[in-house]
Design a protein around this motif. Structure first.
Motif, PDB file in Angstrom:
ATOM      1  N   GLY A 139       0.780  -1.225   0.000  1.00  0.00           N
ATOM      2  CA  GLY A 139       0.000   0.000   0.000  1.00  0.00           C
ATOM      3  C   GLY A 139       0.813   1.276   0.000  1.00  0.00           C
ATOM      4  O   GLY A 139       0.243   2.371   0.034  1.00  0.00           O
ATOM      5  N   GLU A 140       2.138   1.191  -0.073  1.00  0.00           N
ATOM      6  CA  GLU A 140       2.964   2.408  -0.059  1.00  0.00           C
ATOM      7  C   GLU A 140       2.920   3.108  -1.420  1.00  0.00           C
ATOM      8  O   GLU A 140       3.921   3.273  -2.102  1.00  0.00           O
ATOM      9  CB  GLU A 140       4.401   2.078   0.337  1.00  0.00           C
ATOM     10  N   ILE A 141       1.728   3.545  -1.786  1.00  0.00           N
ATOM     11  CA  ILE A 141       1.521   4.202  -3.073  1.00  0.00           C
ATOM     12  C   ILE A 141       2.285   5.516  -3.161  1.00  0.00           C
ATOM     13  O   ILE A 141       2.552   6.025  -4.260  1.00  0.00           O
ATOM     14  CB  ILE A 141       0.009   4.427  -3.306  1.00  0.00           C
ATOM     15  N   ALA A 142       2.656   6.082  -2.013  1.00  0.00           N
ATOM     16  CA  ALA A 142       3.377   7.357  -1.996  1.00  0.00           C
ATOM     17  C   ALA A 142       4.641   7.315  -2.841  1.00  0.00           C
ATOM     18  O   ALA A 142       5.071   8.350  -3.371  1.00  0.00           O
ATOM     19  CB  ALA A 142       3.746   7.736  -0.564  1.00  0.00           C
ATOM     20  N   HIS A 143       5.226   6.121  -2.989  1.00  0.00           N
ATOM     21  CA  HIS A 143       6.527   6.034  -3.629  1.00  0.00           C
ATOM     22  C   HIS A 143       6.460   5.454  -5.040  1.00  0.00           C
ATOM     23  O   HIS A 143       7.486   5.017  -5.588  1.00  0.00           O
ATOM     24  CB  HIS A 143       7.492   5.268  -2.735  1.00  0.00           C
ATOM     25  N   LEU A 144       5.259   5.499  -5.632  1.00  0.00           N
ATOM     26  CA  LEU A 144       5.160   5.182  -7.051  1.00  0.00           C
ATOM     27  C   LEU A 144       5.725   6.347  -7.856  1.00  0.00           C
ATOM     28  O   LEU A 144       5.375   7.501  -7.616  1.00  0.00           O
ATOM     29  CB  LEU A 144       3.703   4.967  -7.455  1.00  0.00           C
ATOM     30  N   PRO A 145       6.589   6.087  -8.838  1.00  0.00           N
ATOM     31  CA  PRO A 145       7.016   7.163  -9.731  1.00  0.00           C
ATOM     32  C   PRO A 145       5.836   7.601 -10.606  1.00  0.00           C
ATOM     33  O   PRO A 145       5.087   6.756 -11.103  1.00  0.00           O
ATOM     34  CB  PRO A 145       8.107   6.507 -10.584  1.00  0.00           C
ATOM     35  N   VAL A 146       5.650   8.915 -10.753  1.00  0.00           N
ATOM     36  CA  VAL A 146       4.560   9.434 -11.583  1.00  0.00           C
ATOM     37  C   VAL A 146       5.086  10.500 -12.529  1.00  0.00           C
ATOM     38  O   VAL A 146       5.967  11.289 -12.162  1.00  0.00           O
ATOM     39  CB  VAL A 146       3.414  10.019 -10.728  1.00  0.00           C
ATOM     40  N   PRO A 147       4.565  10.534 -13.751  1.00  0.00           N
ATOM     41  CA  PRO A 147       4.966  11.599 -14.680  1.00  0.00           C
ATOM     42  C   PRO A 147       4.599  12.968 -14.112  1.00  0.00           C
ATOM     43  O   PRO A 147       3.575  13.135 -13.465  1.00  0.00           O
ATOM     44  CB  PRO A 147       4.130  11.289 -15.926  1.00  0.00           C
ATOM     45  N   ARG A 152      11.520  16.427  -5.068  1.00  0.00           N
ATOM     46  CA  ARG A 152      12.139  15.385  -4.249  1.00  0.00           C
ATOM     47  C   ARG A 152      11.137  14.859  -3.220  1.00  0.00           C
ATOM     48  O   ARG A 152      10.508  15.625  -2.493  1.00  0.00           O
ATOM     49  CB  ARG A 152      13.380  15.915  -3.537  1.00  0.00           C
ATOM     50  N   CYS A 153      11.028  13.548  -3.153  1.00  0.00           N
ATOM     51  CA  CYS A 153      10.158  12.876  -2.194  1.00  0.00           C
ATOM     52  C   CYS A 153      10.828  12.863  -0.818  1.00  0.00           C
ATOM     53  O   CYS A 153      12.061  12.916  -0.719  1.00  0.00           O
ATOM     54  CB  CYS A 153       9.928  11.438  -2.677  1.00  0.00           C
ATOM     55  N   PRO A 154      10.053  12.773   0.259  1.00  0.00           N
ATOM     56  CA  PRO A 154      10.671  12.636   1.583  1.00  0.00           C
ATOM     57  C   PRO A 154      11.593  11.432   1.712  1.00  0.00           C
ATOM     58  O   PRO A 154      12.450  11.414   2.608  1.00  0.00           O
ATOM     59  CB  PRO A 154       9.453  12.502   2.504  1.00  0.00           C
ATOM     60  N   CYS A 155      11.449  10.433   0.844  1.00  0.00           N
ATOM     61  CA  CYS A 155      12.363   9.288   0.874  1.00  0.00           C
ATOM     62  C   CYS A 155      13.699   9.622   0.213  1.00  0.00           C
ATOM     63  O   CYS A 155      14.586   8.776   0.135  1.00  0.00           O
ATOM     64  CB  CYS A 155      11.732   8.072   0.205  1.00  0.00           C
ATOM     65  N   ASP A 156      13.834  10.862  -0.288  1.00  0.00           N
ATOM     66  CA  ASP A 156      15.041  11.414  -0.899  1.00  0.00           C
ATOM     67  C   ASP A 156      15.231  11.001  -2.350  1.00  0.00           C
ATOM     68  O   ASP A 156      16.296  11.237  -2.933  1.00  0.00           O
ATOM     69  CB  ASP A 156      16.300  11.066  -0.081  1.00  0.00           C
ATOM     70  N   ARG A 157      14.192  10.429  -2.962  1.00  0.00           N
ATOM     71  CA  ARG A 157      14.247  10.114  -4.384  1.00  0.00           C
ATOM     72  C   ARG A 157      13.378  11.129  -5.138  1.00  0.00           C
ATOM     73  O   ARG A 157      12.481  11.730  -4.573  1.00  0.00           O
ATOM     74  CB  ARG A 157      13.775   8.682  -4.636  1.00  0.00           C
ATOM     75  N   MET A 158      13.651  11.271  -6.406  1.00  0.00           N
ATOM     76  CA  MET A 158      12.930  12.254  -7.213  1.00  0.00           C
ATOM     77  C   MET A 158      11.728  11.601  -7.894  1.00  0.00           C
ATOM     78  O   MET A 158      11.771  10.442  -8.302  1.00  0.00           O
ATOM     79  CB  MET A 158      13.861  12.840  -8.293  1.00  0.00           C
ATOM     80  N   GLY A 159      10.647  12.386  -8.026  1.00  0.00           N
ATOM     81  CA  GLY A 159       9.560  12.004  -8.921  1.00  0.00           C
ATOM     82  C   GLY A 159       8.522  11.054  -8.380  1.00  0.00           C
ATOM     83  O   GLY A 159       7.713  10.522  -9.144  1.00  0.00           O
ATOM     84  N   HIS A 160       8.491  10.823  -7.069  1.00  0.00           N
ATOM     85  CA  HIS A 160       7.471   9.935  -6.511  1.00  0.00           C
ATOM     86  C   HIS A 160       6.161  10.686  -6.305  1.00  0.00           C
ATOM     87  O   HIS A 160       6.122  11.918  -6.239  1.00  0.00           O
ATOM     88  CB  HIS A 160       7.939   9.357  -5.176  1.00  0.00           C
ATOM     89  N   VAL A 165      -2.258  12.044  -8.638  1.00  0.00           N
ATOM     90  CA  VAL A 165      -2.960  11.055  -7.814  1.00  0.00           C
ATOM     91  C   VAL A 165      -3.827  10.170  -8.702  1.00  0.00           C
ATOM     92  O   VAL A 165      -3.865   8.943  -8.535  1.00  0.00           O
ATOM     93  CB  VAL A 165      -3.790  11.742  -6.722  1.00  0.00           C
ATOM     94  N   GLY A 166      -4.519  10.778  -9.656  1.00  0.00           N
ATOM     95  CA  GLY A 166      -5.355   9.999 -10.563  1.00  0.00           C
ATOM     96  C   GLY A 166      -4.560   8.993 -11.367  1.00  0.00           C
ATOM     97  O   GLY A 166      -4.998   7.845 -11.559  1.00  0.00           O
ATOM     98  N   ARG A 167      -3.382   9.392 -11.830  1.00  0.00           N
ATOM     99  CA  ARG A 167      -2.532   8.457 -12.588  1.00  0.00           C
ATOM    100  C   ARG A 167      -2.076   7.305 -11.696  1.00  0.00           C
ATOM    101  O   ARG A 167      -2.035   6.153 -12.129  1.00  0.00           O
ATOM    102  CB  ARG A 167      -1.312   9.193 -13.150  1.00  0.00           C
ATOM    103  N   ALA A 168      -1.703   7.631 -10.468  1.00  0.00           N
ATOM    104  CA  ALA A 168      -1.252   6.577  -9.551  1.00  0.00           C
ATOM    105  C   ALA A 168      -2.383   5.601  -9.249  1.00  0.00           C
ATOM    106  O   ALA A 168      -2.164   4.388  -9.163  1.00  0.00           O
ATOM    107  CB  ALA A 168      -0.722   7.202  -8.263  1.00  0.00           C
ATOM    108  N   ILE A 169      -3.590   6.117  -9.064  1.00  0.00           N
ATOM    109  CA  ILE A 169      -4.734   5.240  -8.821  1.00  0.00           C
ATOM    110  C   ILE A 169      -4.955   4.322 -10.019  1.00  0.00           C
ATOM    111  O   ILE A 169      -5.234   3.127  -9.865  1.00  0.00           O
ATOM    112  CB  ILE A 169      -6.000   6.061  -8.520  1.00  0.00           C
ATOM    113  N   ALA A 170      -4.820   4.864 -11.236  1.00  0.00           N
ATOM    114  CA  ALA A 170      -5.001   4.038 -12.432  1.00  0.00           C
ATOM    115  C   ALA A 170      -3.979   2.908 -12.461  1.00  0.00           C
ATOM    116  O   ALA A 170      -4.306   1.755 -12.792  1.00  0.00           O
ATOM    117  CB  ALA A 170      -4.877   4.899 -13.687  1.00  0.00           C
ATOM    118  N   GLY A 171      -2.721   3.219 -12.111  1.00  0.00           N
ATOM    119  CA  GLY A 171      -1.702   2.182 -12.094  1.00  0.00           C
ATOM    120  C   GLY A 171      -1.975   1.133 -11.046  1.00  0.00           C
ATOM    121  O   GLY A 171      -1.876  -0.072 -11.304  1.00  0.00           O
TER     122      GLY A 171
END
Length: 311
Positions: free
Chosen positions: A168-176, A182-190, A240-246
């Motif tokens: 369920g950690e959808i927060a860290h899905l890469p999205v266009p 920068r995400c709080p996990c220190d990666r870009m584009g989540h 958010v909509g794109r992430a839900i679709a994925g």
């Protein structure tokens, strides 16, 4: 003798606790600030203090028969232990929440009574699944969009935890569209880097938004007359909509429930979120219901109570 469970929601800023009946309904609720920066001992002490307040005020015939806890952090639900957490909670990883709460409650909790510990978003999701917008469904994806982004997944009536406790950690899905953030996990584009309330605000600033605006609420307040604010909201919502679709393509849930503070922006957020979902989702998923959560702040307490009763 009335039997109740103790339901607890440990958040980054506040901890709420309630005694709940067999329908998972909170009978009385108390709240205190979460001393997250003071370490695990202080956080657990707050939980015990709230429990003692509730039990002292309850009818003398009330009997505590279990505990359900939703907490910030990644949780090993089999051991009731925190696996990892953000820096907001000092010394939280490795905390044996279930064991420490049992010790703190002492003889107020019968020997062998269950203590069910899960992530706070999973508790929120289970509340919506058992009593809220997803009630009656066999499967659901429940997404909370607030300061951060979280999700809970229920398949076949059971929460999906995952092999590493991060289902369920959808927060860290890469999205266009989030590559510049920068995400709080220190990666870009989540997703969380643009889809959360903080992400929305950072995206507003990245577009050249007025720096006198201090948070996402401020962005929302000026969206009607500020094209940059309107664009930031629309693009954040679309992520958010794109992430839900994925996620829906992988999980095929019967329902999707979206809750949290950011969707409260209203149509300016919901319309681009839904449009992005429809643009990305395959034909078979186009009619998947995407519903607003109905339980509000009661959702994690009701989900925590439901987990306790199930155990």
């Amino acid at each position: 003798m009335a039997e109740v469970v103790l339901a607890v929601d440990i958040g980054g800023t506040k901890t709420a606790a309630a005694l709940a009946d067999r329908n998972d309904v909170p009978l009385a609720t108390v709240v205190a600030p979460t001393p997250a920066a003071e370490g695990a001992t202080a956080v657990i002490r707050t939980v015990i203090d709230l429990a003692e307040q509730l039990l002292a005020a309850a009818d003398p015939d009330t009997r505590l028969v279990g505990v359900g806890i939703g907490t910030a952090g990644v949780v090993d639900t089999t051991r009731g232990m925190i696996v990892s957490a953000t820096d907001t909670f000092a010394d939280w990883p490795g905390t044996r929440v279930a064991d420490l709460v049992r010790e703190g409650l002492g003889d107020r909790l019968p020997a062998g009574a269950p203590i069910a510990v899960q992530n706070d978003v999973d508790a929120h999701a289970f509340g919506e699944f058992t009593h809220g917008a997803a009630a009656g469904a066999s499967s659901a994806l429940i997404i909370a969009v607030g300061t951060g982004v979280g999700a809970g997944i229920v398949l076949g009536g059971q929460p999906l935890r995952g092999a590493h406790h991060v289902g369920g950690e959808i927060a860290h899905l890469p999205v266009p569209g989030a590559e510049h953030l920068r995400c709080p996990c220190d990666r870009m584009g989540h997703l969380e880097a643009i889809g959360s309330g903080i992400g929305l605000y950072n995206h507003f600033l990245s577009l050249g938004g007025d720096t006198s605006v201090v948070n996402a609420r401020g962005v929302a307040a000026r969206a009607a007359e500020d094209p940059i604010a309107a664009r930031a909201i629309a693009e954040s919502a679309a992520s958010v909509g794109r992430a839900i679709a994925g996620a829906a393509t992988l999980l095929d849930p019967e329902r999707v429930v979206v809750t949290g503070g950011v969707p409260n922006i209203g149509d300016a957020w919901w319309e681009p979120m839904l449009a992005a979902f429809r643009a990305e989702a395959i034909d078979a998923l186009q009619n998947t219901p995407i519903l607003a959560g109905t339980l509000g702040d009661d959702a994690p307490l009701r989900g925590a109570a439901a987990a306790a009763w199930r155990n």
